[in-house]
Design an enzyme around this catalytic site. Structure first.
Site, PDB file in Angstrom:
ATOM      1  N   TYR A 144      -8.159 -11.042   4.046  1.00  0.00           N
ATOM      2  CA  TYR A 144      -7.563 -10.928   5.373  1.00  0.00           C
ATOM      3  C   TYR A 144      -7.988  -9.590   5.956  1.00  0.00           C
ATOM      4  CZ  TYR A 144      -3.888 -10.647   8.964  1.00  0.00           C
ATOM      5  OH  TYR A 144      -3.201 -10.536  10.137  1.00  0.00           O
ATOM      6  N   ASP A 239     -13.129  -3.167   3.587  1.00  0.00           N
ATOM      7  CA  ASP A 239     -11.838  -3.100   4.282  1.00  0.00           C
ATOM      8  C   ASP A 239     -10.881  -2.388   3.330  1.00  0.00           C
ATOM      9  OD1 ASP A 239      -9.277  -3.497   5.167  1.00  0.00           O
ATOM     10  OD2 ASP A 239      -9.562  -5.597   5.725  1.00  0.00           O
ATOM     11  N   LYS A 267      -2.711   1.805   7.247  1.00  0.00           N
ATOM     12  CA  LYS A 267      -1.593   2.020   6.329  1.00  0.00           C
ATOM     13  C   LYS A 267      -1.372   3.485   5.934  1.00  0.00           C
ATOM     14  CE  LYS A 267      -1.725  -2.766   4.854  1.00  0.00           C
ATOM     15  NZ  LYS A 267      -0.564  -3.450   5.383  1.00  0.00           N
TER      16      LYS A 267
HETATM   17  N1  HOZ Z   1       0.787  -9.840   6.347  1.00  0.00           N
HETATM   18  C1  HOZ Z   1       1.132  -8.452   6.306  1.00  0.00           C
HETATM   19  C2  HOZ Z   1       0.837  -7.851   4.973  1.00  0.00           C
HETATM   20  N2  HOZ Z   1      -0.421  -8.195   4.421  1.00  0.00           N
HETATM   21  C3  HOZ Z   1       2.584  -8.315   6.634  1.00  0.00           C
HETATM   22  C4  HOZ Z   1       2.811  -7.319   7.674  1.00  0.00           C
HETATM   23  C5  HOZ Z   1       4.265  -7.298   8.145  1.00  0.00           C
HETATM   24  O1  HOZ Z   1       4.857  -8.352   8.247  1.00  0.00           O
HETATM   25  O2  HOZ Z   1       4.769  -6.227   8.402  1.00  0.00           O
END
Ligand code: HOZ
Length: 428
Positions: A144, A239, A267
């Protein structure tokens, strides 16, 4: 534990926010029930609106590597906010954080700040296409890279959690330029290069996959990608939104000993504020406007509050590199504790770990790619998630997400977590 107020807040939210949440995984659809609403957090603990205290194993999906409300970061943001929160003009802090990032990370000369990991990956691909004058990219099934169109094709994380890896709204033209390969399978990458030897601008990969659970690269996989990219004059994009400034000061590049051509961040880099970035050597970065022809911009890019948080976070990590070992030690304690408890039961499981990222899958087959991650028993996962939540431990609410440990976790917290797990297993 009671979650009445959380449930009621969720009901109100559903009337005015799609699905009640601003990011789908938060809605708990994969595990059922209502999401937990947070009042505040400090160190390793989340304090919810019902008065429950939870030990946190997601750390805001990665950024809070030192624990919540880390005092130096909070102080820096407060001090900065008093002098204004956004100017749309440069500040010295932007240069300072860029200098620090360039010093900490191997193999980058310049870095451009944006507002999220999605933006970073989207911009990195545009840069790679502009620089190579090629259109196709290779991505891996279950990886992702944010929610921009080119990546919502067999995407992991929330997209996979909700069974919409190929989102409506992505045009066929866009999808045609995204070639899919299997994680940890070099042959699947080679096949694309054989078919399109001079059309592939970039291979984008999570150097440690964290959006189909945690899946470490097998020996030789990253080195193989590096070589293929060199052979075909294609750019390799790591990434590192999850792994950057988490696995080591220099991220996965340092930890794996493989250099990429463009690296994306997010992050930890933002210290808990919305930040993304992409970085590379001069020759590639100078292709960006205003120096070069590839355009990318943003009113809030390099925002002073975000830069203050990020700079304070990075400075701390740069001066305290023992954090990375400490975190790895804590993660090992959790994985070995869980493994030895599960070994005593006849429940099939796999635990994957790399550094301070980990995941537990209820399957008897090694989890090495999306296919094997998807074999996990979701009923067992749901029971495990809620069993731990009811015992005061907050885990990712989807088997397709990685845990992110934070260094505020104490030995006592880890013992508590393992006792909670043992208790859940006893009652299973
Ligand atoms: N899909 C996100 C983590 N890989 C979640 C982000 C969120 O909901 O804050």
């Amino acid at each position: 534990m009671q979650y009445q107020r959380s449930s009621s807040l969720f009901r109100s939210a559903q009337a005015v926010i799609p699905g009640g949440v601003n990011s789908p995984v938060r809605a708990f659809k994969a595990v059922g029930g209502a999401p937990v609403y947070i009042e505040k957090a400090k160190g390793a603990y989340l304090y919810d609106v019902d008065g429950n205290i939870l030990i946190d194993y997601i750390s805001s999906w990665g950024p809070m590597i030192l624990g919540h409300a880390f005092e130096p970061v909070i102080e820096a943001v407060k001090k900065r906010a008093e002098r204004g929160t956004s100017f749309g003009m440069p500040t010295e802090l932007e240069t300072q954080i860029a200098e620090l990032a360039v010093q900490m990370v191997p193999n980058i000369d310049k870095i451009r700040m944006v507002n999220s990991g999605t933006e970073a990956c989207m911009s990195a691909i545009r840069l790679a296409r502009g620089y190579t004058v090629r259109e196709k990219i290779i991505k891996f099934v279950g990886c992702y890279h944010g929610h921009s169109d080119a990546f919502l094709i067999q995407a992991g994380s929330g997209a996979m959690t909700f069974g919409i890896p190929n989102s409506p709204g992505v045009t066929q033209g866009t999808a045609r330029d995204t070639l899919l390969a299997q994680y940890n399978d070099l042959e699947s990458v080679k096949n694309h290069f054989k078919q399109y030897p001079d059309q592939i601008a970039a291979v984008i990969v999570e150097p440690v996959a964290g959006n189909m659970g945690c899946i470490p690269p097998q020996t030789g996989f990253m080195e193989g990608l590096r070589k293929l990219c060199d052979d075909y004059q294609t750019l390799l994009i790591f990434d590192e939104v999850m792994t950057g400034f988490r696995l080591a000061k220099g991220g996965a590049q340092e930890s794996l000993g493989v250099n990429a051509d463009i690296i994306t961040y997010g992050k930890v880099l933002g210290g808990g504020l919305p930040v993304g970035a992409y970085a590379s050597r001069d020759e590639i970065m100078d292709y960006l406007a205003p120096e070069g022809p590839v355009y990318q911009a943003g009113t809030l890019s390099g925002n002073p509050l975000a830069m203050a948080a990020g700079y304070t976070m990075l400075s701390y990590l740069n001066q305290n590199t023992e954090v990375f070992e400490s975190l790895e030690g804590k993660t090992k304690s959790i994985t070995s504790g869980i493994s030895s408890l599960l070994d005593k039961k006849s429940i099939p499981f796999q635990i994957n770990r790399y550094g301070s990222m980990m995941s537990l899958h209820f399957t008897d087959q090694p989890v090495v790619d999306f296919r094997t991650a998807a074999l996990g028993n979701n009923e067992d996962f749901k029971a495990y998630f809620h069993g731990m939540l009811n015992r005061g431990v907050y885990l990712p609410p989807s088997a397709f997400e990685s845990y992110f440990l934070n260094d505020a976790l104490s030995e006592k917290d880890i013992d508590f977590t393992l006792s909670a797990f043992e208790d859940w297993l006893k009652n299973k």
